[in-house]
Design an enzyme around this catalytic site. Structure first.
Site, short mmCIF file in Angstrom:
data_model
loop_
_atom_site.label_atom_id
_atom_site.label_comp_id
_atom_site.label_asym_id
_atom_site.label_seq_id
_atom_site.Cartn_x
_atom_site.Cartn_y
_atom_site.Cartn_z
CG HIS A 37 -2.23 -0.69 0.98
ND1 HIS A 37 -2.36 -2.06 1.03
CD2 HIS A 37 -3.45 -0.21 0.65
CE1 HIS A 37 -3.61 -2.38 0.77
NE2 HIS A 37 -4.30 -1.29 0.52
CE LYS A 102 -7.02 -9.62 11.91
NZ LYS A 102 -6.54 -9.35 13.25
#
Lengths: 186, 284
Positions: A37, A102
């Site tokens: 990222h 999550k």
């Protein structure tokens, strides 16, 4: 009741999803976690092309264990999504339609979901052996030097996820918790 | 006079390597029993589904050798070394690291250690160094405990240097607040390891060590047993539930360890352990 969906995701599909919906994803998804990222956003800031086309795609926050000989992939459950909060809005603004991880997302990410008609799913954390069974192909498409953090293209079959944040501001973590919260006498 | 027993450090290397792999693929029977029981009392259907997935995952990992979780952790190693043991054949710390290197490489576990944590964050390549804790104890045996500790739950842990005036209620509030703030992030249901008292580092050590207790066991100290029950009730009332999707089973167990504290201090450490609570041990 589970809904079967295929990637890439269209606006119409995302519009139909609500927090709490259970989904079986099929098709291609891309892996990326912290280091990948960081690199993607650095490229965006420099105005350079990304190694993958994000339009309509789904990114899975995962760093699998190495596959043993003959295996497609090792254990492959989701990592905590909050660490990607600093980067996700930039990718959503470029057309990313879904993320799988999550844990809770920031307000900025939830706003970016609304703005771009996108969705945040969770897979069950700590169920990496189970989830790996739904991954039928895996190949590195960028950043091989990052090892487990490299971007992989995965092909998934009936990959089980649940909608946490929809494009209308719905949040299963907040709603689910509220439903079961109790007062305790001290 | 007691005879000194010689033990080659290569035995420790072998033990650490084997225990690392077994811990990552074989969930403890105590946890499996907990999940089976928890399914019968979890009120949320989604929560029950998550618990069923965890049981299936444990069964698959045991049968196929695919790790329970992709985060096979930093390798926390506890060594309880009998004072009548003479370790021979090389450096103990290097032997432990060699065990981690071998276990994580040959066992196809993920290497998750990065050097220069606030800078380059370069992977050390073999999951070393081990996070090693040694204790010298009576006897002529060495107990080796390997605890692969995932990052997600570790990140939700906290240490508070509370004021003594905050008392028992203040300590409980801090612990429950830590679990509450963690929400879905650390993969609930979680084990809450608590270290009370001692110094800054001792409290954190106790909280980690507490995680080794068997799920379902009762604290032998009735005062701490009562405290554990109260914390568990309050955490389960938070409604976080399995995977944080809402439910009545938020906590697997609460384990408290305690030491006297300084007259000025009340350290409270909370080490959160995800449901993939992996630890294996052997006595050499």
């Amino acid at each position: 009741m589970e809904r079967r969906l295929s990637t890439p995701l269209s606006d119409a599909v995302v519009e139909s999803l609500r927090a709490g919906d259970r989904v079986l994803l099929n098709g291609v998804i891309y892996t990326a976690r912290d280091a990948a990222h960081k690199r993607l956003v650095e490229l965006i800031e420099k105005g350079e092309a990304l190694p993958i086309d994000l339009l309509g795609q789904v990114i899975y926050f995962v760093g699998p264990t190495p596959p043993k000989p003959g295996q497609v992939i090792g254990s492959a459950g989701p990592t905590t999504s909050g660490r990607m909060d600093a980067y996700s809005p930039r990718l959503l603004d470029l057309g990313l339609k879904g993320m799988i991880g999550k844990g809770s997302r920031s307000e900025a990410v939830k706003e970016a979901l609304k703005r771009n008609k996108a969705v945040y799913f969770a897979a069950t954390g700590g169920a990496g052996a189970l989830l790996a069974q739904r991954i039928v192909a895996s190949r590195v498409v960028a950043y091989e030097d990052l090892g487990p953090e490299a971007i992989h293209e995965l092909e998934v079959v009936d990959f089980p996820v649940v909608v946490i944040n929809d494009m209308y501001g719905g949040d299963l973590y907040v709603e689910g918790r509220k439903k079961y919260e109790r007062k305790v006498a001290c | 006079m007691t005879a000194v027993r010689e033990l080659h450090v290569a035995r420790i290397t072998e033990a650490v390597a084997e225990l690392s792999v077994r811990a990552c693929t074989e969930l403890g029977d105590d946890l499996v029993a907990f999940f089976r029981q928890a399914i019968t009392r979890e009120e949320s259907e989604t929560g029950r589904d998550v618990l069923a997935q965890l049981l299936e995952n444990a069964e698959l990992a045991r049968r196929t050798g695919v790790p329970l979780c992709q985060d096979t952790g930093l390798a926390v190693v506890f060594l309880e070394i009998g004072q009548d043991v003479h370790l021979v054949g090389g450096s103990l710390e290097q032997a432990v690291d060699e065990g981690v290197r071998r276990g994580y490489t040959e066992g196809y576990l993920r290497k998750s250690a990065v050097a220069d944590p606030i800078g380059a964050r370069k992977n050390t390549g073999d999951n070393t160094p081990a996070m090693l804790h040694t204790r010298i104890v009576p006897g002529d045996k060495v107990r080796v405990i390997v605890v692969p500790k995932g990052g997600g739950a570790e990140n939700m842990s906290a240490l508070g240097m509370l004021k003594p005036s905050q008392g028992r209620e203040g300590a409980i509030d801090f612990i429950v607040e830590t679990v509450s703030k963690a929400g879905p992030n650390p993969c609930p249901p979680v084990i809450v390891g608590v270290g009370l008292g001692g110094t800054f580092e001792k409290a954190a050590y106790l909280a980690k060590h507490a995680l080794l207790r068997e799920v379902g066991s009762t604290n032998p100290d009735p005062r701490l047993a009562e405290l554990e029950d109260e914390i568990e009730r309050r955490c389960n009332a938070l409604g976080i539930g399995p995977a944080g999707l809402g439910g009545t089973v938020t906590v697997i167990d609460v384990f408290v360890e305690e030491l006297p504290a300084h007259i000025a201090s009340m350290p409270v450490a909370v080490n959160i352990q995800c449901h993939s609570a992996r630890h294996k041990e052997v006595v050499l």
